[in-house]
Design a protein around this motif. Structure first.
Motif, PDB file in Angstrom:
ATOM      1  N   GLU A 102     102.525  61.659  78.468  1.00  0.00           N
ATOM      2  CA  GLU A 102     101.509  61.562  77.451  1.00  0.00           C
ATOM      3  C   GLU A 102     102.039  60.841  76.249  1.00  0.00           C
ATOM      4  O   GLU A 102     102.127  61.378  75.245  1.00  0.00           O
ATOM      5  CB  GLU A 102     100.812  62.809  77.000  1.00  0.00           C
ATOM      6  CG  GLU A 102      99.936  63.517  78.300  1.00  0.00           C
ATOM      7  CD  GLU A 102      99.174  64.576  77.850  1.00  0.00           C
ATOM      8  OE1 GLU A 102      98.084  64.747  78.192  1.00  0.00           O
ATOM      9  OE2 GLU A 102      99.718  65.233  76.976  1.00  0.00           O
ATOM     10  N   GLN A 104     101.019  58.599  74.440  1.00  0.00           N
ATOM     11  CA  GLN A 104     100.398  58.200  73.325  1.00  0.00           C
ATOM     12  C   GLN A 104     100.142  59.484  72.289  1.00  0.00           C
ATOM     13  O   GLN A 104      99.499  59.258  71.239  1.00  0.00           O
ATOM     14  CB  GLN A 104      98.836  57.869  73.894  1.00  0.00           C
ATOM     15  CG  GLN A 104      98.135  59.143  74.660  1.00  0.00           C
ATOM     16  CD  GLN A 104      98.543  59.158  75.981  1.00  0.00           C
ATOM     17  OE1 GLN A 104      99.754  59.072  76.524  1.00  0.00           O
ATOM     18  NE2 GLN A 104      97.400  60.078  76.519  1.00  0.00           N
ATOM     19  N   TYR A 105     100.795  60.456  72.534  1.00  0.00           N
ATOM     20  CA  TYR A 105     100.591  61.797  71.667  1.00  0.00           C
ATOM     21  C   TYR A 105     102.187  61.703  71.052  1.00  0.00           C
ATOM     22  O   TYR A 105     102.326  62.940  70.404  1.00  0.00           O
ATOM     23  CB  TYR A 105     100.262  63.020  72.264  1.00  0.00           C
ATOM     24  CG  TYR A 105      98.805  63.078  72.822  1.00  0.00           C
ATOM     25  CD1 TYR A 105      97.806  62.330  71.848  1.00  0.00           C
ATOM     26  CD2 TYR A 105      98.340  63.099  73.993  1.00  0.00           C
ATOM     27  CE1 TYR A 105      96.388  62.378  72.377  1.00  0.00           C
ATOM     28  CE2 TYR A 105      97.272  63.276  74.677  1.00  0.00           C
ATOM     29  CZ  TYR A 105      96.193  62.635  73.710  1.00  0.00           C
ATOM     30  OH  TYR A 105      95.047  62.652  74.268  1.00  0.00           O
ATOM     31  N   GLY A 168      90.141  53.217  69.315  1.00  0.00           N
ATOM     32  CA  GLY A 168      90.724  54.231  69.924  1.00  0.00           C
ATOM     33  C   GLY A 168      90.157  55.473  69.769  1.00  0.00           C
ATOM     34  O   GLY A 168      90.146  56.252  70.633  1.00  0.00           O
ATOM     35  N   ILE A 171      87.199  55.527  72.324  1.00  0.00           N
ATOM     36  CA  ILE A 171      87.332  55.397  73.602  1.00  0.00           C
ATOM     37  C   ILE A 171      88.306  56.459  73.923  1.00  0.00           C
ATOM     38  O   ILE A 171      88.094  57.276  74.808  1.00  0.00           O
ATOM     39  CB  ILE A 171      87.807  53.958  74.237  1.00  0.00           C
ATOM     40  CG1 ILE A 171      86.474  52.925  73.790  1.00  0.00           C
ATOM     41  CG2 ILE A 171      88.164  53.924  75.668  1.00  0.00           C
ATOM     42  CD1 ILE A 171      87.050  51.420  74.239  1.00  0.00           C
ATOM     43  N   ASN A 172      89.509  56.233  73.361  1.00  0.00           N
ATOM     44  CA  ASN A 172      90.875  57.072  73.775  1.00  0.00           C
ATOM     45  C   ASN A 172      90.385  58.707  73.375  1.00  0.00           C
ATOM     46  O   ASN A 172      90.543  59.563  74.317  1.00  0.00           O
ATOM     47  CB  ASN A 172      91.991  56.804  73.374  1.00  0.00           C
ATOM     48  CG  ASN A 172      92.266  55.368  73.731  1.00  0.00           C
ATOM     49  OD1 ASN A 172      91.833  54.770  74.749  1.00  0.00           O
ATOM     50  ND2 ASN A 172      93.138  54.555  72.795  1.00  0.00           N
ATOM     51  N   THR A 173      90.075  58.915  71.897  1.00  0.00           N
ATOM     52  CA  THR A 173      89.904  60.341  71.605  1.00  0.00           C
ATOM     53  C   THR A 173      88.563  60.808  71.957  1.00  0.00           C
ATOM     54  O   THR A 173      88.502  61.828  72.663  1.00  0.00           O
ATOM     55  CB  THR A 173      90.073  60.373  70.154  1.00  0.00           C
ATOM     56  OG1 THR A 173      91.108  59.436  69.761  1.00  0.00           O
ATOM     57  CG2 THR A 173      90.158  61.540  69.486  1.00  0.00           C
ATOM     58  N   SER A 309      91.859  61.864  65.423  1.00  0.00           N
ATOM     59  CA  SER A 309      92.511  60.600  66.024  1.00  0.00           C
ATOM     60  C   SER A 309      93.467  59.980  65.207  1.00  0.00           C
ATOM     61  O   SER A 309      93.253  59.284  64.359  1.00  0.00           O
ATOM     62  CB  SER A 309      91.402  59.874  66.509  1.00  0.00           C
ATOM     63  OG  SER A 309      91.713  58.811  67.123  1.00  0.00           O
ATOM     64  N   ASP A 313      94.961  57.505  69.191  1.00  0.00           N
ATOM     65  CA  ASP A 313      95.434  57.927  70.366  1.00  0.00           C
ATOM     66  C   ASP A 313      95.926  56.945  71.168  1.00  0.00           C
ATOM     67  O   ASP A 313      95.783  56.866  72.509  1.00  0.00           O
ATOM     68  CB  ASP A 313      94.575  58.865  70.973  1.00  0.00           C
ATOM     69  CG  ASP A 313      94.293  60.247  70.491  1.00  0.00           C
ATOM     70  OD1 ASP A 313      95.112  60.676  69.681  1.00  0.00           O
ATOM     71  OD2 ASP A 313      93.482  61.161  70.715  1.00  0.00           O
ATOM     72  N   CYS A 314      96.482  55.811  70.666  1.00  0.00           N
ATOM     73  CA  CYS A 314      96.809  54.691  71.387  1.00  0.00           C
ATOM     74  C   CYS A 314      98.240  54.523  71.827  1.00  0.00           C
ATOM     75  O   CYS A 314      98.950  55.311  71.483  1.00  0.00           O
ATOM     76  CB  CYS A 314      96.485  53.326  70.572  1.00  0.00           C
ATOM     77  SG  CYS A 314      98.088  52.754  69.216  1.00  0.00           S
ATOM     78  N   ARG A 318     100.395  49.525  76.364  1.00  0.00           N
ATOM     79  CA  ARG A 318      99.283  49.579  77.236  1.00  0.00           C
ATOM     80  C   ARG A 318      97.907  48.988  76.435  1.00  0.00           C
ATOM     81  O   ARG A 318      97.361  48.159  77.161  1.00  0.00           O
ATOM     82  CB  ARG A 318      98.965  50.889  77.541  1.00  0.00           C
ATOM     83  CG  ARG A 318      97.671  51.213  78.525  1.00  0.00           C
ATOM     84  CD  ARG A 318      97.062  52.485  78.578  1.00  0.00           C
ATOM     85  NE  ARG A 318      96.887  53.180  76.889  1.00  0.00           N
ATOM     86  CZ  ARG A 318      96.429  54.288  76.877  1.00  0.00           C
ATOM     87  NH1 ARG A 318      96.950  55.362  77.724  1.00  0.00           N
ATOM     88  NH2 ARG A 318      96.167  54.796  75.676  1.00  0.00           N
ATOM     89  N   ASP A 319      97.862  49.447  75.247  1.00  0.00           N
ATOM     90  CA  ASP A 319      96.431  48.998  74.891  1.00  0.00           C
ATOM     91  C   ASP A 319      96.455  47.536  74.160  1.00  0.00           C
ATOM     92  O   ASP A 319      95.423  46.998  74.094  1.00  0.00           O
ATOM     93  CB  ASP A 319      96.077  50.169  73.708  1.00  0.00           C
ATOM     94  CG  ASP A 319      95.672  51.422  74.419  1.00  0.00           C
ATOM     95  OD1 ASP A 319      95.561  51.334  75.691  1.00  0.00           O
ATOM     96  OD2 ASP A 319      95.626  52.364  73.647  1.00  0.00           O
TER      97      ASP A 319
END
Length: 366
Positions: A102, A104-105, A168, A171-173, A309, A313-314, A318-319
């Protein structure tokens, strides 16, 4: 080492200055990037006002795109000539989050080791480890994300902070997708990006909340299906009413993104979400703000999730390329976030326009 023009904040609350700075040649793990564009973000103003820390002088600017000019001897991820968007999440690859898949974190992100300085040798603190209100800047190579070189720098550079944070957050969070309703409280640059993200994900209804009628009108162009003027209407009750029109029995929106960063609006978001819904805090509070007084039974009884967020959380690698591709395909309008293009000497005036809510983003073009 080379000398370039750059904008600094020398002291708390003082007007920014255009000065000459020293940029070292890139060392191990570093890259020098020739900046083509950089957005004027609220975070830069927070730095100038001493709201981040007191490590003056600051080299401001961080929402940037440019071309890699030189890299350190061990760098293989980017090469001179690459068109990149700069990011402030250069993942470490070895912390707990990275090791469990993970990244992104990752909170162990890194920056350039060497310091850029004023002509007299005074070390500069680059905003978010980037410092891109400059003709050139020194960053960690991991802060450079390669994207389509034919993309417009002024537009895609905004993915470096505010636009990515908003998209993000939705969508992500928040997990915005088809079949879920989304409300966004606060229609500044980040809030508008959250609306665009919810629309991109196929969510409906998408409810924009603000006190500025002009921003609410613009929110419709971003994908908002409904608008709420919270200066004239109870935002919580209106969000609940709109959500229930589409999903009978709903007691609020599935996802409420708070893009203001104030206890009052966070409390609105808490009560405007559906049972088992999600609150996403992406607005940046000041250190003195506290979580509002809530009955613990309400926290328990409503279920769901209360999230913050951080950078949407990108995962930049990837993003960023994915969103640039969507922009190039005409499926994500990033140009609409560029309210004006300005010169490097116009940043103080841009801060004033931003403070008055007149722009989504002023973008410095070099």
């Amino acid at each position: 080492m080379q000398q370039v023009k750059a904008v600094i904040a020398r002291a708390e609350g003082a007007p920014v200055e255009l000065v000459t700075i020293n940029v070292p040649d890139p060392g191990q793990g570093e890259a020098v990037v020739k900046i083509q564009s950089c957005g004027v973000c609220h975070t830069d103003l927070h730095y100038r006002e001493g709201g981040i820390n007191d490590e003056f002088p600051f080299l401001l600017g961080h929402e940037a795109a440019g071309v890699v000019e030189a890299v350190g001897p061990d760098v293989t991820s980017v090469a001179p000539g690459d068109f990149v968007v700069l990011n402030w999440r250069a993942v470490c690859g070895s912390c707990r989050a990275c090791n469990r898949g993970e990244p992104q974190y990752c909170f162990a992100t890194f920056n350039a080791t060497q310091k850029m300085t004023l002509e007299d040798g005074t070390e500069l603190s680059p905003a978010l480890g980037i410092g891109a209100f400059a003709e050139k800047t020194l960053v960690a190579a991991g802060q450079c994300t390669k994207v389509d070189p034919s993309a417009r720098p002024a537009a895609v550079g905004l993915l470096g902070c505010g636009v990515m944070a908003g998209i993000g957050a939705a969508i992500n969070t928040g997990g915005a997708t088809r079949g879920r309703s989304v409300a966004v409280i606060g229609c500044g640059g980040v809030g508008m990006a959250a609306i665009a993200g919810a629309a991109l994900a196929g969510s409906s209804p998408i409810i924009a909340v603000d006190i500025d009628p002009k921003k609410l009108e613009q929110a419709k162009t971003m994908g908002a299906t409904h608008t709420v003027d919270s200066s004239a209407t109870d935002a919580v009750e209106e969000i609940r009413r709109i959500a229930a029109e589409t999903y009978p029995g709903a007691e609020g929106a599935d996802i409420v993104v708070e893009a203001v960063g104030r206890p009052e609006t966070w409390k609105q978001a808490f009560y405007a979400r559906d049972l088992a819904g999600t609150v996403v805090l992406v607005g940046v509070p000041t250190p003195d703000m506290k979580v509002p007084d809530l009955p613990l039974i309400d926290v328990f009884g409503r279920g769901g999730a209360l999230k913050s967020s951080w950078y949407g959380d990108c995962l930049p690698s990837r993003d960023f390329p994915m969103l640039v591709d969507l922009y190039q395909q005409g499926r994500l309008d990033l140009d609409v976030f560029v309210s004006e293009e300005i010169g490097i000497g116009d940043i103080e005036a841009a801060f004033e326009k931003m403070h008055r809510g007149e722009v989504l983003r002023s973008v410095v073009v070099l």
